[in-house]
Design an enzyme around this catalytic site. Structure first.
Site, short mmCIF file in Angstrom:
data_model
loop_
_atom_site.label_atom_id
_atom_site.label_comp_id
_atom_site.label_asym_id
_atom_site.label_seq_id
_atom_site.Cartn_x
_atom_site.Cartn_y
_atom_site.Cartn_z
N SER A 1 0.69 -0.72 -0.01
CA SER A 1 -0.30 0.08 0.02
C SER A 1 1.12 1.15 -0.14
CB SER A 1 -1.02 0.41 1.25
OG SER A 1 -2.07 -0.66 0.59
N LYS B 1 0.15 3.46 -3.13
CA LYS B 1 -1.20 4.24 -2.98
C LYS B 1 -0.62 5.74 -2.68
CE LYS B 1 -4.17 0.92 -1.21
NZ LYS B 1 -3.70 -0.18 -0.36
N TYR C 1 -3.53 -2.64 -10.32
CA TYR C 1 -3.72 -2.28 -8.58
C TYR C 1 -2.63 -3.44 -8.00
CZ TYR C 1 -5.23 -3.14 -3.51
OH TYR C 1 -4.83 -2.23 -2.67
N TYR D 1 -4.70 3.68 8.31
CA TYR D 1 -5.76 3.05 8.15
C TYR D 1 -6.72 3.88 9.53
CZ TYR D 1 -3.54 0.77 5.30
OH TYR D 1 -2.37 0.16 3.62
N VAL E 1 1.74 -3.45 3.90
CA VAL E 1 1.21 -5.00 4.42
C VAL E 1 2.15 -6.05 3.77
CG1 VAL E 1 -1.74 -4.73 4.54
CG2 VAL E 1 -0.18 -6.78 2.70
N1 GLN Z 1 -2.41 -5.71 -2.05
C1 GLN Z 1 -2.57 -5.82 -0.36
C2 GLN Z 1 -4.33 -5.69 -0.71
O1 GLN Z 1 -4.99 -5.05 -1.48
C3 GLN Z 1 -2.21 -4.07 -0.08
C4 GLN Z 1 -2.95 -3.89 1.30
C5 GLN Z 1 -2.02 -3.04 2.17
O2 GLN Z 1 -1.01 -2.80 2.14
N2 GLN Z 1 -2.75 -2.80 3.29
O3 GLN Z 1 -5.23 -6.29 0.53
#
Ligand code: GLN
Length: 308
Positions: free
Chosen positions: A65, A68, A192, A244, A262
């Site tokens: 993420s 992003k 994505y 988050y 993650v």
């Molecule tokens: N690729 C992960 C997902 O879509 C990214 C989530 C994250 O890093 N928080 O669930």
């Protein structure tokens, strides 16, 4: 390499070594479940060109993420303020892949740093681009901000995400039903999954984030990536939404804009001073690196870099 900065980084990371391995690696993406939870890497790149590295700072990990932030930057460059008609800029208070808010809020994600918001951002990047061209544009942007043409996507991670990305497919289909995705759902997901699968080391990631600490322009190559106002605004979104439902906790403990993934990485921005990247794969229940957060808390405290 600056000796004082390296010593500060080593002292901070040594102090939290007993936190390494607390938490769980992201097992819902099988390719990430194989990563050694005992890794710890950290790197600092300052606006005046100093670099410090610690531990596994040169080992690539999955950006997840954290990507992003880079896609948000590209989408803002592409359509500017119009982005905010399709995605909000408020903290969600929910987990990164939550669907509950989307129904109440008519398919408009709370912010671009949760999965739903990042999927809308991908949809924007697909305007006048094929999925492969969109992936290439994202990769090219990370390569230019990191000043490193070797940054690439890990195809195994992208494949693994595609095979298990049922929740992301649900989010995308749900938003499509509200008319907030204009492209084919499969194309949006394809982009994505590939952005999440970009692999970077801490050293590359800190370098890639430096433009956000320097009013949008790279202090070394002098490339003006974005305006100073846009850099400030992206930092504010990172501070409020980058972790988050644990964004408040991160602001409380670390006190800088930050974005987690993650894969266990975190990018932290210290405006006018430095970009910091940490990596340790074992995660808290909110999906943020446990030891990485502890390391950042210690680094920022020792350096006196909290923005508060
Ligand atoms: N690729 C992960 C997902 O879509 C990214 C989530 C994250 O890093 N928080 O669930």
């Amino acid at each position: 390499m600056d000796k004082n900065l390296s010593q500060l980084l080593a002292r901070a990371c040594d102090a939290i070594r007993n936190e390494i391995g607390t938490g769980q690696v992201a097992s819902y993406i099988p390719a990430l479940a194989r990563v050694d939870p005992k890794k710890l890497g950290a790197a600092i790149v300052t606006v005046d060109g100093q670099v410090a590295r610690y531990g596994d700072a040169d080992e690539p990990f999955s950006m997840q993420s954290i990507s992003k932030v880079f896609t948000l930057t590209l989408a803002l460059e592409q359509i500017g303020e119009k982005l905010w008609e399709r995605v909000g800029r408020e903290p969600s208070g929910n987990s990164f892949n939550s669907i509950v808010q989307l129904e109440r809020e008519h398919g408009i994600p709370r912010n671009p740093l949760i999965n739903a918001g990042a999927l809308v951002v991908c949809d924007v990047l697909l305007c006048q681009r094929s999925p492969d061209q969109a992936i290439a544009a994202i990769l090219e942007f990370v390569r230019s901000t990191s000043d490193d043409a070797s940054v690439s996507t890990d195809p195994e991670v992208a494949q693994s995400e595609a095979e298990t990305g049922f929740r992301n497919a649900s989010l995308a289909n749900f938003m499509k039903s509200f008319g907030n995705l204009t492209h084919d759902v499969d194309d949006v997901l394809h982009v994505y999954f590939h952005q999440c699968a970009i692999a970077v080391s801490c050293a590359q990631l800190a370098r890639a984030g430096l433009f956000l600490a320097t009013n949008g322009s790279d202090p070394q190559t002098h490339r003006p990536f974005i305006s100073a106002q846009r850099a400030r605004r992206i930092n504010s979104i990172m501070l409020m939404c980058g972790h988050y439902d644990a964004s408040g906790e991160f602001a409380f403990r670390v006190g800088t804009p930050g974005k987690s993934g993650v894969g266990g990485g975190i990018l932290a921005i210290v405006p006018d001073r430095a970009a910091i990247a940490v990596w340790s794969p074992a995660l808290t229940s909110a999906g943020n690196s446990h030891a990485g957060t502890a390391a950042l808390e210690q680094i920022v405290r020792e350096a006196g870099w909290s923005i508060f």
